[in-house]
Write an enzyme that holds these catalytic residues in place. Sequence first.
Site, short mmCIF file in Angstrom:
data_model
loop_
_atom_site.label_atom_id
_atom_site.label_comp_id
_atom_site.label_asym_id
_atom_site.label_seq_id
_atom_site.Cartn_x
_atom_site.Cartn_y
_atom_site.Cartn_z
N SER A 265 -3.11 0.89 11.43
CA SER A 265 -3.03 2.09 10.15
C SER A 265 -2.97 3.24 10.37
CB SER A 265 -4.49 1.59 9.38
OG SER A 265 -5.04 0.54 8.80
N THR B 296 0.96 -0.92 0.19
CA THR B 296 0.56 0.05 -0.03
C THR B 296 0.46 1.45 -0.25
OG1 THR B 296 -0.20 0.07 2.41
CG2 THR B 296 -1.56 -1.33 1.55
N CYS B 297 0.49 2.62 0.59
CA CYS B 297 1.47 3.76 0.15
C CYS B 297 1.65 4.08 1.52
CB CYS B 297 0.71 5.21 -0.17
SG CYS B 297 -1.03 4.94 1.40
N ALA C 68 -4.21 9.05 3.79
CA ALA C 68 -5.72 8.78 4.33
C ALA C 68 -6.48 9.33 5.22
CB ALA C 68 -6.34 7.29 4.68
N MET C 69 -5.44 9.50 6.85
CA MET C 69 -6.95 11.17 7.00
C MET C 69 -6.15 12.18 6.96
SD MET C 69 -6.78 10.95 10.98
CE MET C 69 -5.85 10.22 12.22
N GLY C 70 -5.17 12.53 6.39
CA GLY C 70 -5.66 14.14 5.21
C GLY C 70 -6.43 13.82 4.71
N GLY D 69 -0.45 16.51 4.42
CA GLY D 69 -0.10 15.17 4.16
C GLY D 69 -1.78 14.99 3.47
N ALA D 70 -1.72 13.67 2.13
CA ALA D 70 -2.10 13.34 1.54
C ALA D 70 -2.89 11.77 1.66
CB ALA D 70 -2.06 13.81 0.34
#
Length: 452
Positions: A109, A49-50, A196-198, A193-194
């Site tokens: 995660s 994953t990223c 999931a949280m971003g 930050g891009a």
Amino acid sequence: MSVLLFGVSHRSAPVSVLERLTVSDTERPKLVEALVQSPAISEAMLVSTCNRVEVYAVVEAFHPALEAVGDVFGNHTGMTVAELTGHAYVRYSEAAVEHLFTVAAGLDSMVVGEQQILGQIRTAYTEADHHKSAGRTLHELAQQALRVGKRVHHETDIDRAGASVVSVALHRASTLRNVSAGHGPMKRAVVFGAGAMGSLATSRLASDGVEHLTVVNRTSERAVEVAATVGERYGVTAVGRDVEDLSDAMTDADVVVTCTGSVSSVIDVAAVHSALKQRVNPAPLMICDLGIPRDVDAAVVKLPGVYVVDIEGLREDQETKAAQADAVAARSIVADELAEYLAAQRQAAVTPTVAALRQQAADVVEGEILRLQSRLPDLDKAQRDEVAKTVRRVADKLLHAPTVRVKQLASSGRGDHYAEALRELFELKPGAAESVSASEAGIPVPGERDLR
């Protein structure tokens, strides 16, 4: 055979290292094939994953397999073994299984509870199965991990944990801003930050009424992509910018949300001080640090006109506590499922010995029945059948207690010792029985990998 995990994630490595380790969809089958070409590895799957790259391999011995994994990823990244191991984590046997279950539950995660990882694990297994690099061990492990993840999401509210952290942090920042000088709502925001949280942060800010969003990321293309998505969905002005533009972006911001997943601070005193010098906005600069570990240098909080809200400061919030309770419940489920899985695996490990014992008994019974027929040829068929049934019943009753007991004892973690005792006492050959059992189940046995 044991499971070896070799992984690198947002928790162990900076973004620059993760970028070098990135595995595309077209590269993944090639890397897995290279792994199973090693004599030390019989099965392998790759979760990419990223934010993480993890290899799950079924191996005969730890060190040769780890060396093989290091060689494959060294060739892929151009990194030395020392560079790789400096950012990697390794788990073996039960610890590897526990880690996969934890990942599947969304507990490892960046956004706790996110469900996307389940699909990524499923893809990794499906691809490994398609390319014949997954056998019985990985099949059982992957299927159980997926069940664990589904159970956690079904029985807890962990799905909302990440969103809860974002909403609580923004609410705290808004409250502090208003209390400090009675300033109005936050209208201009920067999200650093891009991932999931971003993405969660941009959605939350847009739905809360922010009119202008700037998404900053190490990879500007990803920042532009996230900005375009939130702009189209919520009708706000949103732009994506490179990380070098962070200080300039903070100049006009009401609030900065940072959630990069970096292993060290990424917003230092110099960057914030530079932004404050050019700032004409009289309101304080609110910074929500959602990174674990922290994205913001601890000294930033000492700058005048800056408020920093971080994860540590949110722990007593009721919504945060609820999210933490969901995480605790999820970890309890993972622990229960791990115990059941390991008990089943230990019982399965003694099955070849039990099968060999029963096969040996059956062979002895059949031999004695044939000998009886040659000695008493006058027995009619009904009599012979009754004698045969009686002898088989005696053998079954004699074997019942030891075979049931050895499976029960296997759950304690000492099943291999009891199985070894049976093999020694009865001179058994469990390897042959294991091959027969595997062939009957349609599962390739060791040594057949090249024929698949």
